[in-house]
Design a protein around this motif. Structure first.
Motif, PDB file in Angstrom:
ATOM      1  N   GLY A  60       0.780  -1.238   0.000  1.00 64.41           N
ATOM      2  CA  GLY A  60       0.000   0.000   0.000  1.00 64.41           C
ATOM      3  C   GLY A  60       0.807   1.281   0.000  1.00 64.41           C
ATOM      4  N   ILE A  61       2.145   1.179  -0.025  1.00 63.30           N
ATOM      5  CA  ILE A  61       2.966   2.392  -0.132  1.00 63.30           C
ATOM      6  C   ILE A  61       2.649   3.045  -1.481  1.00 63.30           C
ATOM      7  CG2 ILE A  61       5.340   3.280  -0.372  1.00 63.30           C
ATOM      8  CD1 ILE A  61       5.117   2.209   2.414  1.00 63.30           C
ATOM      9  N   PRO A  62       2.239   4.332  -1.494  1.00 59.69           N
ATOM     10  CA  PRO A  62       1.941   4.971  -2.779  1.00 59.69           C
ATOM     11  C   PRO A  62       3.199   5.050  -3.642  1.00 59.69           C
ATOM     12  CG  PRO A  62       1.134   6.286  -0.933  1.00 59.69           C
ATOM     13  CD  PRO A  62       2.021   5.230  -0.352  1.00 59.69           C
ATOM     14  N   TYR A  63       3.027   4.824  -4.922  1.00 62.20           N
ATOM     15  CA  TYR A  63       4.164   4.872  -5.845  1.00 62.20           C
ATOM     16  C   TYR A  63       4.364   6.304  -6.344  1.00 62.20           C
ATOM     17  CZ  TYR A  63       7.060   4.318  -9.918  1.00 62.20           C
ATOM     18  OH  TYR A  63       8.070   4.467 -10.815  1.00 62.20           O
ATOM     19  N   PRO A  64       5.514   6.924  -6.024  1.00 59.01           N
ATOM     20  CA  PRO A  64       5.744   8.308  -6.429  1.00 59.01           C
ATOM     21  C   PRO A  64       6.531   8.388  -7.738  1.00 59.01           C
ATOM     22  CG  PRO A  64       7.441   7.623  -4.912  1.00 59.01           C
ATOM     23  CD  PRO A  64       6.634   6.398  -5.227  1.00 59.01           C
ATOM     24  N   ASP A  65       6.455   9.540  -8.397  1.00 63.15           N
ATOM     25  CA  ASP A  65       7.347   9.783  -9.533  1.00 63.15           C
ATOM     26  C   ASP A  65       8.772   9.918  -8.988  1.00 63.15           C
ATOM     27  OD1 ASP A  65       7.322  10.556 -12.541  1.00 63.15           O
ATOM     28  OD2 ASP A  65       8.716  11.936 -11.595  1.00 63.15           O
ATOM     29  N   THR A  66       9.744   9.567  -9.821  1.00 57.40           N
ATOM     30  CA  THR A  66      11.146   9.668  -9.381  1.00 57.40           C
ATOM     31  C   THR A  66      11.517  11.104  -9.002  1.00 57.40           C
ATOM     32  OG1 THR A  66      11.634   9.668 -11.731  1.00 57.40           O
ATOM     33  CG2 THR A  66      12.204   7.686 -10.518  1.00 57.40           C
ATOM     34  N   ASP A  67      10.830  12.093  -9.588  1.00 57.18           N
ATOM     35  CA  ASP A  67      11.150  13.484  -9.247  1.00 57.18           C
ATOM     36  C   ASP A  67      10.812  13.811  -7.790  1.00 57.18           C
ATOM     37  OD1 ASP A  67      12.284  14.036 -11.638  1.00 57.18           O
ATOM     38  OD2 ASP A  67      10.534  15.050 -12.496  1.00 57.18           O
ATOM     39  N   TYR A  68       9.794  13.152  -7.261  1.00 54.80           N
ATOM     40  CA  TYR A  68       9.457  13.343  -5.847  1.00 54.80           C
ATOM     41  C   TYR A  68      10.616  12.828  -4.978  1.00 54.80           C
ATOM     42  CZ  TYR A  68       7.183  12.857  -1.336  1.00 54.80           C
ATOM     43  OH  TYR A  68       6.889  12.941   0.000  1.00 54.80           O
ATOM     44  N   VAL A  69      11.097  11.644  -5.314  1.00 49.34           N
ATOM     45  CA  VAL A  69      12.203  11.055  -4.546  1.00 49.34           C
ATOM     46  C   VAL A  69      13.465  11.897  -4.734  1.00 49.34           C
ATOM     47  CG1 VAL A  69      13.534   8.941  -4.139  1.00 49.34           C
ATOM     48  CG2 VAL A  69      11.150   8.779  -4.888  1.00 49.34           C
ATOM     49  N   LEU A  70      13.666  12.371  -5.959  1.00 47.96           N
ATOM     50  CA  LEU A  70      14.838  13.211  -6.250  1.00 47.96           C
ATOM     51  C   LEU A  70      14.848  14.453  -5.363  1.00 47.96           C
ATOM     52  CD1 LEU A  70      17.328  13.870  -8.000  1.00 47.96           C
ATOM     53  CD2 LEU A  70      15.770  14.964  -9.643  1.00 47.96           C
ATOM     54  N   ALA A  71      13.676  15.067  -5.193  1.00 45.84           N
ATOM     55  CA  ALA A  71      13.595  16.278  -4.360  1.00 45.84           C
ATOM     56  C   ALA A  71      14.026  15.969  -2.924  1.00 45.84           C
ATOM     57  CB  ALA A  71      12.178  16.842  -4.398  1.00 45.84           C
ATOM     58  N   THR A  72      13.628  14.804  -2.409  1.00 41.15           N
ATOM     59  CA  THR A  72      14.036  14.454  -1.036  1.00 41.15           C
ATOM     60  C   THR A  72      15.530  14.118  -0.994  1.00 41.15           C
ATOM     61  OG1 THR A  72      13.474  12.114  -1.226  1.00 41.15           O
ATOM     62  CG2 THR A  72      11.734  13.568  -0.461  1.00 41.15           C
ATOM     63  N   GLU A  73      16.022  13.481  -2.042  1.00 38.31           N
ATOM     64  CA  GLU A  73      17.466  13.176  -2.094  1.00 38.31           C
ATOM     65  C   GLU A  73      18.285  14.466  -2.052  1.00 38.31           C
ATOM     66  OE1 GLU A  73      19.324  10.521  -1.980  1.00 38.31           O
ATOM     67  OE2 GLU A  73      17.734   9.023  -1.991  1.00 38.31           O
ATOM     68  N   ARG A  74      17.793  15.487  -2.751  1.00 35.41           N
ATOM     69  CA  ARG A  74      18.540  16.752  -2.820  1.00 35.41           C
ATOM     70  C   ARG A  74      18.590  17.468  -1.479  1.00 35.41           C
ATOM     71  NH1 ARG A  74      16.409  18.868  -8.638  1.00 35.41           N
ATOM     72  NH2 ARG A  74      17.963  17.776  -9.897  1.00 35.41           N
ATOM     73  N   GLN A  75      17.648  17.115  -0.593  1.00 36.93           N
ATOM     74  CA  GLN A  75      17.636  17.763   0.731  1.00 36.93           C
ATOM     75  C   GLN A  75      18.583  17.071   1.709  1.00 36.93           C
ATOM     76  OE1 GLN A  75      13.474  17.606   1.652  1.00 36.93           O
ATOM     77  NE2 GLN A  75      13.009  19.207   0.157  1.00 36.93           N
ATOM     78  N   ASN A  76      19.189  15.973   1.303  1.00 42.40           N
ATOM     79  CA  ASN A  76      20.048  15.236   2.232  1.00 42.40           C
ATOM     80  C   ASN A  76      21.289  16.040   2.597  1.00 42.40           C
ATOM     81  OD1 ASN A  76      18.768  12.926   3.051  1.00 42.40           O
ATOM     82  ND2 ASN A  76      19.404  11.721   1.278  1.00 42.40           N
ATOM     83  N   ASN A  77      21.511  16.147   3.903  1.00 39.46           N
ATOM     84  CA  ASN A  77      22.725  16.770   4.435  1.00 39.46           C
ATOM     85  C   ASN A  77      22.998  16.078   5.775  1.00 39.46           C
ATOM     86  OD1 ASN A  77      20.849  17.757   6.270  1.00 39.46           O
ATOM     87  ND2 ASN A  77      20.722  19.763   5.283  1.00 39.46           N
ATOM     88  N   TYR A  78      23.960  16.561   6.507  1.00 35.77           N
ATOM     89  CA  TYR A  78      24.314  15.901   7.768  1.00 35.77           C
ATOM     90  C   TYR A  78      23.085  15.695   8.668  1.00 35.77           C
ATOM     91  CZ  TYR A  78      26.108  14.931  12.393  1.00 35.77           C
ATOM     92  OH  TYR A  78      26.308  14.355  13.612  1.00 35.77           O
ATOM     93  N   GLY A  79      22.317  16.768   8.867  1.00 37.36           N
ATOM     94  CA  GLY A  79      21.172  16.706   9.792  1.00 37.36           C
ATOM     95  C   GLY A  79      20.118  15.705   9.340  1.00 37.36           C
ATOM     96  N   ALA A  80      19.774  15.767   8.054  1.00 37.93           N
ATOM     97  CA  ALA A  80      18.722  14.883   7.531  1.00 37.93           C
ATOM     98  C   ALA A  80      19.172  13.429   7.596  1.00 37.93           C
ATOM     99  CB  ALA A  80      18.386  15.281   6.102  1.00 37.93           C
ATOM    100  N   LEU A  81      20.427  13.181   7.222  1.00 39.50           N
ATOM    101  CA  LEU A  81      20.934  11.802   7.212  1.00 39.50           C
ATOM    102  C   LEU A  81      21.039  11.257   8.628  1.00 39.50           C
ATOM    103  CD1 LEU A  81      23.602  12.315   4.440  1.00 39.50           C
ATOM    104  CD2 LEU A  81      21.703  10.678   4.292  1.00 39.50           C
ATOM    105  N   ARG A  82      21.536  12.098   9.531  1.00 40.06           N
ATOM    106  CA  ARG A  82      21.660  11.653  10.919  1.00 40.06           C
ATOM    107  C   ARG A  82      20.286  11.347  11.508  1.00 40.06           C
ATOM    108  NH1 ARG A  82      24.867  13.924  16.266  1.00 40.06           N
ATOM    109  NH2 ARG A  82      23.392  12.991  17.712  1.00 40.06           N
ATOM    110  N   GLY A  83      19.310  12.208  11.227  1.00 45.07           N
ATOM    111  CA  GLY A  83      17.948  11.983  11.723  1.00 45.07           C
ATOM    112  C   GLY A  83      17.398  10.648  11.230  1.00 45.07           C
TER     113      GLY A  83
END
Ligand SMILES: *[C@@H]1O[C@H](CO)[C@@H](O)[C@H](O)[C@H]1NC(C)=O
Ligand SMILES: *[C@@H]1O[C@H](CO)[C@@H](O)[C@H](O)[C@H]1NC(C)=O
Ligand SMILES: *[C@@H]1O[C@H](CO)[C@@H](O)[C@H](O)[C@H]1NC(C)=O
Ligand SMILES: CC(=O)N[C@H]1CO[C@H](CO)[C@@H](O)[C@@H]1O
Length: 343
Positions: free
Chosen positions: A185-208
């Motif tokens: 039941g996990i909704p299937y997103p477009d790769t651009d949605y995932v890309l946007a979250t990937e671009r936000q990755n930094n020390y804080g986000a990864l550590r969290g």
């Protein structure tokens, strides 16, 4: 005469065709410190497996091929890392295997770490398995104990299904693919949605993310920073743009492929190992609450999956999350080495 001539022309064409494909090579000299956007130092010398793939692209897989540190037992252990991990993350377990007499091969998969980050690439577990087969064949290894973690566990499971004659023993360590996320039941997103979250990755986000998923309920140790920073330099490195896109495609691969229904056909001894408190489910972050509540229960689904595999053992490491090889190294090494040496 005419026939002979034709055969000659055909042979010439064949030679030209074959030589137009860059041959598979192993590069061991002059490996740059900042390799494919990762300037993180690995513990053992890095080699490159170079090969042609998907529309004639020249790709590199970085790997470490390490000799045992005591009398060789004649066995080879191949380790495949997960997403947010690299070959180097296996170091503590690699050392235990080296001390037990194993030759150890640690690989970076295409799209990760020190390997190529092709932006025009069909990431499939079949393709990643084929890349690994190419590497192993080129270095003359055809009989392995295969250990895969998380995303790399999904690759290892697929590799074992495709090339069972090479895999003597299989270890699936908090392996993705034991659960079918979109099917749950996990909704299937477009790769651009995932890309946007990937671009936000930094020390804080990864550590969290790592605190919540790899070390849930456990104190943050300074040594965990090393593994966050290993990723931070890639996310901020010279191939950041290519890396984030590859990582989005890689998440798409997890969401679009399944392997769990085929696992009952595995014949080799297989260890399914988990951290008892592993909460990981890919896409949980963007799923409705009702679906979130339903996924990531490793202590329920992992033993059930193990029960479908004829030659399997199930081990759950108490108190640990998605990366027991890091958070409970001694117990993890004991469990895995204990199992591989008795099966
Ligand atoms: C494993 O690698 C990390 C990062 O390179 C390093 O900090 C750590 O000391 C290594 N552990 C062992 C047991 O060698
Ligand atoms: C590695 O790359 C990162 C990101 O570009 C940079 O901040 C860092 O200084 C580099 N480290 C070394 C040792 O070159
Ligand atoms: C389990 O694996 C061992 C070792 O490869 C093999 O001898 C045995 O036949 C297997 N058992 C089953 C049920 O597949
Ligand atoms: C795809 C890509 O950029 N690959 C690079 C990986 O690193 C090697 C060694 O520096 C380069 O030759 C490749 O071009």
């Amino acid at each position: 005469m005419k026939v002979l001539q034709n055969i000659f022309v055909l042979a010439l064409q064949l030679v030209t065709f074959v030589s137009a494909i860059p041959s598979e090579t192993i590069i061991t000299k002059d490996i740059p410190f900042d390799l494919n956007g990762s300037n993180f130092t690995y513990q053992w010398p890095v080699s490159i497996y170079q090969f042609a793939s998907q529309n004639g692209q020249t790709l590199q897989m970085a790997f470490m091929d390490i000799k045992p540190t005591c009398a060789p037992n004649g066995e080879t252990a191949v380790f495949v890392h997960g997403k947010n991990f690299c070959s180097q993350t296996w170091n503590a377990t690699a050392i235990a295997f080296l001390e037990a007499g194993y030759r150890v091969i640690l690989v970076d998969q295409v799209g990760f770490c020190k390997s190529s980050k092709p932006t025009s690439y069909q990431f499939t577990f079949q393709g990643l398995s084929r890349n690994l087969l190419g590497l192993l064949t080129t270095i003359g290894v055809n009989d392995v104990t295969l250990i895969g973690h998380s995303f790399g566990g999904f690759t290892a499971a697929r590799f074992a299904l495709l090339y069972p004659w090479i895999v003597k023993k299989l270890v699936l360590s908090d392996a993705l693919g034991l659960e079918n996320y979109v099917g749950e039941g996990i909704p299937y997103p477009d790769t651009d949605y995932v890309l946007a979250t990937e671009r936000q990755n930094n020390y804080g986000a990864l550590r969290g993310y790592e605190q919540a998923n790899y070390y849930p309920g456990l104190p943050w140790l300074p040594s965990y920073d090393t593994w966050v920073n290993m990723l931070v330099v890639i996310y901020g490195g010279s191939m950041a743009k290519e890396y984030t896109w590859c990582q989005a495609l890689i998440t798409d691969t997890v969401l679009t492929e399944t392997v769990v229904y085929e696992l009952p056909t595995l014949k080799m001894p297989t260890l399914i190992l988990i951290g008892a408190n592993d909460p990981v489910a890919i896409g949980k972050a963007w799923a409705p609450a009702a679906v979130q509540a339903q996924v990531g229960h490793w202590s329920t689904f992992a033993p059930a999956v193990a029960a479908t595999i004829p030659n399997s053992t199930f081990v759950s490491i108490p108190g640990q999350g998605h990366a027991p090889q890091i958070s409970d190294t001694l117990v993890y090494n004991q469990e895995v080495l204990g199992w591989v040496t008795t099966h």
